[in-house]
Each structure stands twice: as structure tokens, then as C-alpha cells.
Scaffold this motif. Structure first.
Motif, PDB file in Angstrom:
ATOM      1  N   PRO A 177       0.829  -1.209   0.000  1.00  0.00           N
ATOM      2  CA  PRO A 177       0.000   0.000   0.000  1.00  0.00           C
ATOM      3  C   PRO A 177       0.866   1.263   0.000  1.00  0.00           C
ATOM      4  O   PRO A 177       0.567   2.217  -0.709  1.00  0.00           O
ATOM      5  N   GLN A 180       1.812   2.206  -3.378  1.00  0.00           N
ATOM      6  CA  GLN A 180       0.675   2.802  -4.083  1.00  0.00           C
ATOM      7  C   GLN A 180       0.520   4.277  -3.714  1.00  0.00           C
ATOM      8  O   GLN A 180       0.240   5.103  -4.567  1.00  0.00           O
ATOM      9  N   TYR A 181       0.695   4.564  -2.428  1.00  0.00           N
ATOM     10  CA  TYR A 181       0.558   5.959  -1.989  1.00  0.00           C
ATOM     11  C   TYR A 181       1.652   6.825  -2.598  1.00  0.00           C
ATOM     12  O   TYR A 181       1.413   7.967  -2.983  1.00  0.00           O
ATOM     13  N   GLY A 187       1.580  11.557  -8.606  1.00  0.00           N
ATOM     14  CA  GLY A 187       0.723  11.890  -9.748  1.00  0.00           C
ATOM     15  C   GLY A 187      -0.213  13.037  -9.439  1.00  0.00           C
ATOM     16  O   GLY A 187      -0.473  13.889 -10.285  1.00  0.00           O
ATOM     17  N   ASN A 188      -0.748  13.082  -8.218  1.00  0.00           N
ATOM     18  CA  ASN A 188      -1.653  14.161  -7.828  1.00  0.00           C
ATOM     19  C   ASN A 188      -1.779  14.178  -6.309  1.00  0.00           C
ATOM     20  O   ASN A 188      -2.534  13.421  -5.726  1.00  0.00           O
ATOM     21  N   ALA A 191      -5.394  15.057  -4.842  1.00  0.00           N
ATOM     22  CA  ALA A 191      -6.366  13.965  -4.957  1.00  0.00           C
ATOM     23  C   ALA A 191      -6.025  12.841  -3.984  1.00  0.00           C
ATOM     24  O   ALA A 191      -6.913  12.203  -3.414  1.00  0.00           O
ATOM     25  N   SER A 195      -8.213  11.439  -0.776  1.00  0.00           N
ATOM     26  CA  SER A 195      -8.642  10.041  -0.744  1.00  0.00           C
ATOM     27  C   SER A 195      -8.387   9.448   0.639  1.00  0.00           C
ATOM     28  O   SER A 195      -8.490   8.239   0.825  1.00  0.00           O
ATOM     29  N   ILE A 197      -5.489   9.672   2.447  1.00  0.00           N
ATOM     30  CA  ILE A 197      -4.134   9.170   2.687  1.00  0.00           C
ATOM     31  C   ILE A 197      -3.301  10.256   3.358  1.00  0.00           C
ATOM     32  O   ILE A 197      -3.396  11.431   3.005  1.00  0.00           O
TER      33      ILE A 197
ATOM     34  N   VAL B 347     -12.365   9.715   6.202  1.00  0.00           N
ATOM     35  CA  VAL B 347     -12.529   8.447   5.488  1.00  0.00           C
ATOM     36  C   VAL B 347     -12.632   7.304   6.486  1.00  0.00           C
ATOM     37  O   VAL B 347     -13.478   6.425   6.361  1.00  0.00           O
ATOM     38  N   LEU B 353     -15.888  12.122   0.101  1.00  0.00           N
ATOM     39  CA  LEU B 353     -16.220  13.339  -0.655  1.00  0.00           C
ATOM     40  C   LEU B 353     -15.817  13.170  -2.113  1.00  0.00           C
ATOM     41  O   LEU B 353     -14.654  12.923  -2.419  1.00  0.00           O
ATOM     42  N   GLY B 362      -9.856  14.721  -7.666  1.00  0.00           N
ATOM     43  CA  GLY B 362     -10.477  13.409  -7.546  1.00  0.00           C
ATOM     44  C   GLY B 362      -9.618  12.257  -8.033  1.00  0.00           C
ATOM     45  O   GLY B 362      -9.719  11.152  -7.525  1.00  0.00           O
ATOM     46  N   LEU B 363      -8.774  12.532  -9.024  1.00  0.00           N
ATOM     47  CA  LEU B 363      -8.090  11.433  -9.701  1.00  0.00           C
ATOM     48  C   LEU B 363      -6.597  11.682  -9.812  1.00  0.00           C
ATOM     49  O   LEU B 363      -6.143  12.811  -9.835  1.00  0.00           O
ATOM     50  N   VAL B 364      -5.851  10.576  -9.904  1.00  0.00           N
ATOM     51  CA  VAL B 364      -4.446  10.654 -10.259  1.00  0.00           C
ATOM     52  C   VAL B 364      -4.391  10.250 -11.728  1.00  0.00           C
ATOM     53  O   VAL B 364      -4.393   9.062 -12.053  1.00  0.00           O
ATOM     54  N   ASP B 371      -5.506   1.417  -9.957  1.00  0.00           N
ATOM     55  CA  ASP B 371      -4.905   2.093  -8.801  1.00  0.00           C
ATOM     56  C   ASP B 371      -5.820   3.174  -8.252  1.00  0.00           C
ATOM     57  O   ASP B 371      -5.935   3.356  -7.043  1.00  0.00           O
ATOM     58  N   LEU B 375      -7.456   3.304  -4.484  1.00  0.00           N
ATOM     59  CA  LEU B 375      -6.594   4.200  -3.708  1.00  0.00           C
ATOM     60  C   LEU B 375      -7.012   4.302  -2.240  1.00  0.00           C
ATOM     61  O   LEU B 375      -6.175   4.218  -1.340  1.00  0.00           O
ATOM     62  N   ALA B 376      -8.301   4.452  -1.997  1.00  0.00           N
ATOM     63  CA  ALA B 376      -8.745   4.679  -0.621  1.00  0.00           C
ATOM     64  C   ALA B 376      -8.745   3.401   0.215  1.00  0.00           C
ATOM     65  O   ALA B 376      -8.822   3.459   1.435  1.00  0.00           O
ATOM     66  N   ALA B 378      -6.376   0.805  -0.362  1.00  0.00           N
ATOM     67  CA  ALA B 378      -5.134   0.061  -0.628  1.00  0.00           C
ATOM     68  C   ALA B 378      -4.658  -0.682   0.619  1.00  0.00           C
ATOM     69  O   ALA B 378      -4.121  -1.779   0.523  1.00  0.00           O
ATOM     70  N   LYS B 429     -14.052   4.644  -6.613  1.00  0.00           N
ATOM     71  CA  LYS B 429     -13.088   4.733  -5.518  1.00  0.00           C
ATOM     72  C   LYS B 429     -13.817   4.777  -4.174  1.00  0.00           C
ATOM     73  O   LYS B 429     -13.431   4.089  -3.231  1.00  0.00           O
ATOM     74  N   TRP B 430     -14.884   5.577  -4.108  1.00  0.00           N
ATOM     75  CA  TRP B 430     -15.580   5.717  -2.829  1.00  0.00           C
ATOM     76  C   TRP B 430     -16.495   4.542  -2.530  1.00  0.00           C
ATOM     77  O   TRP B 430     -16.666   4.158  -1.381  1.00  0.00           O
TER      78      TRP B 430
END
Lengths: 307, 515
Positions: A177, A180-181, A187-188, A191, A195, A197, B347, B353, B362-364, B371, B375-376, B378, B429-430
Motif C-alpha cells: 500500500p 501505491q501511496y 501523480g496528484n 487527490a 482520498s 491518505i 474516510v 467526498l 479526484g483522480l491521479v 490504482d 486508492l482509498a 489500498a 473509488k468511494w
């Protein structure tokens, strides 16, 4: 085909270079030379593995070289009095502290990585000179040299360490994990934070890990010289960055792999080895290396644009 | 709007048999498109229909198209953005191409700065006074007098930036202006202002291609409409020959029950109102919102309506902990006091959200669908220390099916998907995190009509399954169709609560009501 080249391009280049040198230069295919090649590039491979993680987050670590020197000096100072084991621990702890400082400056204070790690680099160098009066530390236990120069069978120990580090880091990046983080925040960042993290903690961990790896690099280097030198590993961060970018990991973050970095480090190592063997003046080496970096990254950038 | 004007019969632009192929997809299949002088031409279609691709061909972004492009009867090659610009085409994208650190004036004349100098240094220096004056007089000419040529673009509102973008296009002698979703981020007043400007531009002879998901807007501003579906043009009509229902039918290739309630009976409907999962009491953040109190129940979709700047997004972010602790107020979550401080804590407490800007928040985009979807969670799908790749793969596949996300595989990067499918990935994802409370900030912004309907139905199903949803939207119609109750926000306060039977007109009236 294009996808194949994007994925395996550098590996192909490495293979072609190897085959050409192997078939045309007798001194190159001498087994001793090949083992030297692996041994000499172990330090850069280890430091560059950590640098890959940092660059995937979209950052940079300009303090890697000074952290390697710090680890070497701390280890040397402790080793002369308290033995090898405690020396190694001291080296790694010192390196981790420098990395933690980088991480906190970047994630908590919010200084951009370039400036934060530049500052830490300069401070570290200064502290090394002040605390040692710029004099090397001699008198390390001779057995410690096995770390830098010894081998198991024909295989250099330094290289074994590099392989183990690369495998572990590759697994961490692809199969945990945390990995992944790291990829996601590169990348962003926004975001990733939204999420759920803990981006700050992830970044701090990345800089700390990178510094520990730089420290391991410094400890291998110490085993090769067996003298603690405050100006050791100067400029090594740039070699590591070069290996990462030649391997094809973009500085924009979010993408990259350890295997690519190892290939990048080997390509650079192969070139300098070949120039040596062909008796090209060492003054030429930086120019050639610089050219290779630009060509490799240039090809990569152009092929990305054409997709 | 006005159609009885005297316009020449020669089109300013003709695109003939345009073909554009992406690996594995025929994005444009022999598309013809014509644009008349002084015409506002609506270009509509579901996401992935090819309208953005067509406009990118026109803008010179995709140099490798096949087909013919004629500008005022002359064959042209649009192989680069520069060529397109030289032929008087200017595309205003959803993401503006302004340099935010420069001033308005500098942006408008960028690349055409007036110069001065003497002798050998003939054109070495910028002519600052003239630069400023040129920009100022252009802004005045266009009636954009509220934009100060000396302010930095970064300090402007979205609407003002859009005006700068338009001014910049006009300064570059654009005769064909392409506007891609120009109102997506505008308030109603700003939207009306934009429509007045469009009207003025067209009377001055500029031709405008208007891309929008808001069909009402197309009816309001366009003279003609071209409808695209699956890479082809399926219809070209005068706008007065169409009604909304017919247009939607053309876009989707099927009928849709628009205007009806999206009513999957929810838990709240069945058993009166479910228990309150979230009680907000007197929540305040300085300068953003004040004294916000409401209850959210299990099985309910609670709408929040308000203009841009009404505090609705700040409120959503505050509950999610995105901007740190609030100044005052209490939140009780599932019977326990809850202090939102970080998204991570939110979360883990079961709050999710879906942010208003999916690309930024919202996205990578560079990472694959898989992935992003995982993400939330993992840290949950693991075996020991390591990711359980098999379980992850299965989970992502089931999400792709459940939300019918269109993607070649779960390994393609999210950036390559269309807007609607990207939004579905954020939803996925959510869903993977199975939150008790899902807050959606503009879930259908920049999403095509068909996908919107899918999302509505999906949200109702989630509520029916016992989740509690908060939905923020600009679109009164969707709020009145989807929500059980609607809170109206104005200037950082909740000023009214409407029940779910309220008509969209009531919502609109409440939102835009007098202060």
C-alpha cells in the motif's frame, strides 16, 4: 512495438552496448573487469534506488551525497572505538536523521524539495568539516573492508547489497500500500490527500528511506576506502539522479520503477568503464556522460510526445 | 436568437469527411461540419461522441487527421495550433490557457507585444504604455470594462478569466471561436452575462461553435445545432426545429424519461425518515459559512443548492476535514462527537467526498483505473504486508461492471478516459470504501446526459441500500429530481429548506432569491 520500446528500450540499449563491448574489447570481457564493473556501480545503484522513490513523489534529494558522507563519518568515528556493528548502526541512524529532517521540512514546513534538500546538504557538509576539522578518520578495523571489496565466491559483497536493496525497494514500490501511496501522491498530491491518505507522513517516510539508502551507499564506500573522509561521496546525488532519469523515470512524478533505475545506473557505469578501458582521458568522461543523459532523456521525451 | 439578419450564404468554415483514428478507436468517422458567418452553432453529443475530438482537429491539436478543411472557400491544413490560429480559429478550452502569473494586459497581447527601440535595437524593447493601452481599449471595445488590465490573472474569478480568454482570441483576429463548456464553472448571473457577450460577438460577425452539456443553454444561444454520436454526425438542425426531448433522443439514439423523478424507493421513503447519521450544529468557518445546522438521515439524499461562492463547497470540504478544523460548531456522527480535521480521519470515520474538480482533486490521471479505484482501500486489500493483487483485480472488475465504466482495460491511465467515465472512477473509488456518508460536489459537471441519468439512478440505489448522501449541484432540475430534501445556501448560510417535491423552478427561485 512502440510499447515494447517504451518499456524495454533502455534494457535493449544496455544489452546492445554490452554485446558490442564484449565482442570488440578483450579487456572488457575479462571476468575481473566485469566484476569490477558491478562492484564500482553498487554505491550508485543503492543511492539511486532511494532517489527513484523521491523522484516518483515529484521531489528531488540533493542531500543524498552529503548524507552518504555523514553516514560514513559517523560510522567511522564510532567504529574505531566501539567496533563494526555499533559503527554501522551509528551511520544508519545519522543518515535517517538527515532524511527525517528533509521530510519534515518538505511536508510540515512546506519548503520545496529542491531548496530543503539543498539546505540540508550544505548544513551537513558544514557540520562534517567542523566536527572533524576536515581531517579524515583512520584506523578502521581491517575486516570492515570486506563490505566494500570482499566477495562471496566471485560475486562482490557490495553488489550483493545493491541487489538486495533493489529487490526490496522494487517490492515495496509495486506490492505494498505504501508504494501505491507514493505513486499516487506523485501523480496528484491533492487527490491523494482527499482520498484519505496521510500524504505528509508518506513523504516524510520516502525522504527518510532515501536517506537510509544513501547511508548504506556511504557505508559501502567507507568499506572501499577504509578511511572516513568528510568530503566523500561529493556529487553522488547527481550520479543517482542521472541513473534515475536515464532509466526513464520522469521528473514529473507518479511513474517509474526501481528496475529501470538499475538499468540506468548500469548504462552509465558501462560507459565510464568502456572509456577507461579505451584509455580515453578521464577529463572526457563527464562530457560523454552528460551527452548520454541528454540523448537518453531526449529520445524518451520525443517518443512520449509522438504517442 | 435572431435569425433574420442578413448573412452571406458562404460558410466561413467547412470540414469535409474528417477522419481521426486513435489506436483501436475510430474517433471521427467521415464527419462533415459547416459554420456560417455570424452563426452560433451548438455542437452536442454524449461524452465520447467525438465533439471534442472534432474541435481539436479544427484547433490543430491532432495534425494527423484525414479529410478537408476549408476556411472561407480556401483549403487549409490544420496541422498545428499555430496554423489554426493563423487561419483565425481560436479554441477556448475548459481549462484556460492563460499565464496566471502575468497581468490581464500581458496575457491579451502575449506573442504580439508592441515593441520599440532605436537604431540597432530597433525592436528590442517592449512598448509598455502601448501594450497596456491596446489591451485596455480592446477590453473596453468588447464591453468587458469590469476587468482591470493591470490585475494578475491569478487574482481574477473564473468568469473574468473567461472574458480575458475571449479578449485574447479577438486580439488574435479570431473569426471562429470555439467555446468548450464555457458555463461549466459560472454562476447564473455570469452565465447570462456571457450569453449577452456571445450575442454581441455574433452580431459583429464572429462565428461561434458552442459545446455544452446544458441543453437549455444550447436552445438559448444557438442558431443551429449539430448532433454527434459515436464519431458520426447524426443530425444538423435549425434550433427552432428541435425540442429538448427530440435533441436528447438524437444524442442518445433512444428515448429518455426526462423531467421525471428518479425514484427508486429509498429506505427513507419506506420507513418514514431513517435515523440521523450526521447532525451538524452551528458549524462556522470565518468568511466561508456561518451557523450551519442540519441533520442527514440514513437512506436519504440531501441536496444543497446555492450559487458559486455561497459556501456550499466550503461546507462540504469542512465536513470532510479537507481544510482542517472549523472555527466553531459541533458535528455528531453516528451518535459520537466528530471533529473533522483531516480527510484521512473522515474516510476512516465513514465519510467520503466526491470533489467538484475531478481532475485536480479526484483522480491521479497518470495512474491506471485500477490504482485509482483502489486508492482509498489500498491498506485493506492486503495479504500480510503486501497488496493482494488478485483480490484487487476482482474488486476493480466488479466496480467497472457495476458502474459500467467504459475503458479498454483496468490498466489504462484514467487520463485517457472521457469525462463521464472519469467521474465514474471517482465514484468507484468511494464505493470501494463503502462509506456511510457520501458527499457529492457537482457529481454531474461536465458529464453527458446519458451518464447523468445513470449516476442519478445509481445514487438513489445507494440511498435505498442505506447510505446517506449529500448532493451539491448547480442544476436545480437534477436536485429536484434526485433529492429528498434540498437545503438552500446563500452567502454562507442555510436560508431555506425545500422538500423533495419542490419543482426545479422553486429551487432556482430560492437559490437566486433576493438578499
Amino acid at each position: 512495438m512502440k510499447k515494447f520500446f517504451r518499456t524495454y528500450g533502455m534494457l535493449v540499449i544496455l544489452a546492445v552496448m554490452f554485446i558490442v563491448l564484449y565482442s570488440s574489447l578483450p579487456t572488457f570481457r575479462n571476468p575481473q573487469n566485469l566484476l569490477n564493473l558491478l562492484q564500482q556501480n553498487a554505491v550508485n545503484a543503492v543511492i539511486a534506488s532511494g532517489m527513484t522513490l523521491v523522484i516518483i513523489t515529484g521531489g528531488i534529494d540533493l542531500s543524498a551525497g552529503s548524507t552518504a558522507a555523514l553516514a560514513g563519518m559517523a560510522a567511522a568515528a564510532v567504529m574505531v572505538r566501539h567496533g563494526i556493528a555499533l559503527g554501522v548502526v551509528a551511520g544508519l541512524v545519522a543518515a535517517a536523521a538527515a532524511g527525517l529532517l528533509n521530510g519534515l521540512l518538505i511536508s510540515k514546513v512546506g519548503i520545496v524539495p529542491f531548496v530543503a534538500t539543498l539546505g540540508v546538504q550544505i548544513i551537513t557538509k558544514g557540520i562534517l568539516f567542523i566536527s572533524t576539522n576536515a581531517t579524515p578518520i583512520y584506523g578502521l578495523p581491517l575486516e570492515y573492508m570486506t563490505v566494500g571489496l570482499g566477495s562471496i565466491g566471485p560475486f562482490p559483497i557490495a553488489t550483493s547489497i545493491a541487489v538486495v536493496v533493489a529487490v526490496i525497494m522494487s517490492v515495496v514500490l509495486k506490492h505494498t500500500p505504501f508504494g501505491q501511496y507514493v505513486l499516487a501522491l506523485g501523480g496528484n498530491e491533492d487527490a491523494t490527500r482527499l482520498s484519505g491518505i496521510d500524504v505528509d507522513r508518506t513523504k516524510t517516510a520516502v525522504y527518510t528511506i532515501a536517506a537510509i539508502l544513501a547511508g548504506i551507499g556511504g557505508l559501502i564506500l567507507l568499506g572501499q576506502t577504509n578511511t572516513g573522509q568528510p568530503q566523500a561521496a561529493s556529487g553522488y546525488e547527481l550520479n543517482a539522479i542521472a541513473a534515475v532519469v536515464v532509466g526513464g523515470t520522469p521528473l514529473s512524478g507518479g511513474q517509474g520503477s526501481i528496475v529501470n533505475t538499475i538499468i540506468g545506473a548500469l548504462v552509465l557505469g558501462l560507459i565510464s568503464n568502456a572509456l577507461n578501458l579505451m584509455n580515453v582521458s578521464p577529463y572526457w568522461q563527464p562530457a560523454v556522460t552528460g551527452l548520454i543523459i541528454l540523448v537518453a532523456v531526449g529520445i524518451d521525451t520525443v517518443s512520449r510526445k509522438r504517442k | 436568437m435572431s435569425t433574420n439578419r442578413d448573412v452571406s450564404n458562404q460558410p466561413v468554415l467547412e470540414m469535409r469527411s474528417i477522419v481521426k483514428r486513435f489506436p483501436g478507436v475510430l474517433a471521427l468517422d467521415n464527419v462533415d461540419f459547416t459554420l456560417m458567418p455570424g452563426e452560433v452553432h451548438g455542437l452536442v453529443g454524449a461524452n465520447g461522441a467525438g465533439k471534442s475530438t472534432l474541435m481539436k482537429v479544427l484547433g490543430g491539436v491532432y495534425g494527423d487527421y484525414r479529410g478537408e478543411i476549408l476556411i472561407g472557400q480556401n483549403a487549409c491544413e490544420m496541422r498545428s495550433p499555430r496554423e489554426a490560429q493563423e487561419h483565425g480559429v481560436s479554441v477556448i478550452h475548459q481549462e484556460f490557457s492563460l499565464v496566471s502569473t502575468l497581468t490581464v494586459a500581458e496575457n491579451i497581447v502575449l506573442g504580439m507585444e508592441p515593441r520599440r527601440g532605436t537604431g540597432m535595437l530597433g525592436k528590442a524593447f517592449l512598448d509598455w504604455p502601448r501594450l497596456r493601452q491596446q489591451a485596455a481599449s480592446l477590453l473596453e471595445e468588447l464591453g468587458f470594462d469590469k476587468v482591470d488590465p493591470d490585475s494578475r490573472v491569478a487574482d481574477l474569478s473564473v468568469a473574468e478569466q473567461q472574458l480575458v480568454q475571449i479578449a485574447k482570441a479577438i486580439a488574435a483576429d479570431a473569426r471562429i471561436l470555439v467555446m468548450d463548456e464555457p458555463t461549466a464553472r459560472l454562476s447564473k448571473a455570469e452565465r447570462d452575462e456571457l450569453f449577452r457577450i456571445i450575442d454581441r460577438l455574433k452580431h459583429a460577425g464572429t462565428s461561434i461553435v458552442y459545446i455544452s452539456h446544458f441543453l437549455e443553454e444550447v436552445f438559448q444561444v444557438a442558431d443551429r445545432v449539430t448532433v454527434m454520436r459515436d464519431g458520426k454526425v447524426v443530425a444538423v438542425h435549425q434550433v427552432e426545429d428541435l425540442d429538448r426531448r427530440e435533441l436528447v433522443r438524437l444524442m442518445l439514439g433512444r428515448d429518455i424519461q426526462s423531467g421525471d423523478k428518479v425514484r427508486v424507493p429509498s429506505a427513507a421513503d419506506k420507513a418514514g425518515m431513517g435515523e440521523a447519521v450526521l447532525s451538524v450544529d452551528g458549524l462556522s468557518r470565518n468568511g466561508k459559512f456561518e451557523g450551519i445546522s442540519f441533520k442527514l438521515h440514513r437512506g436519504e439524499v440531501l441536496g444543497i443548492a446555492g450559487l458559486v461562492g455561497s459556501g456550499r463547497t466550503d461546507l462540504a470540504r469542512a465536513i470532510f476535514g479537507a481544510d482542517g478544523a472549523v472555527d466553531s460548531g459541533n458535528i455528531v456522527l453516528k451518535g459520537k462527537t466528530y471533529h473533522p480535521k483531516t480527510p484521512r480521519k473522515a474516510v476512516r470515520s465513514g465519510i467520503a467526498l466526491l470533489p467538484e474538480d475531478r481532475k485536480q482533486q479526484g483522480l491521479v490521471l497518470v495512474r491506471p483505473v485500477s490504482d485509482n479505484t483502489m486508492l482509498a482501500v489500498a491498506h485493506k486489500l492486503v495479504r500480510g504486508l503486501f497488496l493482494d493483487h488478485r483480490a484487487r483485480h476482482r474488486e476493480v472488475d466488479s466496480m467497472i461492471k457495476r458502474l459500467s465504466i467504459k475503458c479498454a482495460s483496468q490498466d489504462v491511465s484514467v487520463g485517457t478516459l472521457s469525462g463521464g467515465n472519469q467521474q465514474k472512477v471517482v465514484l468507484a473509488k468511494w464505493l470501494a470504501a463503502s462509506p456511510d456518508i457520501l458527499i457529492l460536489d457537482q457529481p454531474t459537471a461536465g458529464v453527458d446526459v446519458g451518464t447523468k441519468e445513470e449516476i442519478y439512478v445509481f445514487l438513489r440505489r445507494l440511498a435505498a441500500a442505506g447510505s446517506a448522501l449529500i448532493m451539491i449541484s448547480d442544476d436545480p432540475e437534477e436536485l429536484s429530481r434526485v433529492c429528498d430534501r434540498i437545503l438552500i445556501m446563500r452567502r454562507g448560510r442555510i436560508v431555506q429548506e425545500l422538500c423533495g417535491d419542490a419543482a426545479s423552478g422553486d429551487v432556482l427561485t430560492a437559490v437566486t432569491g433576493d438578499y
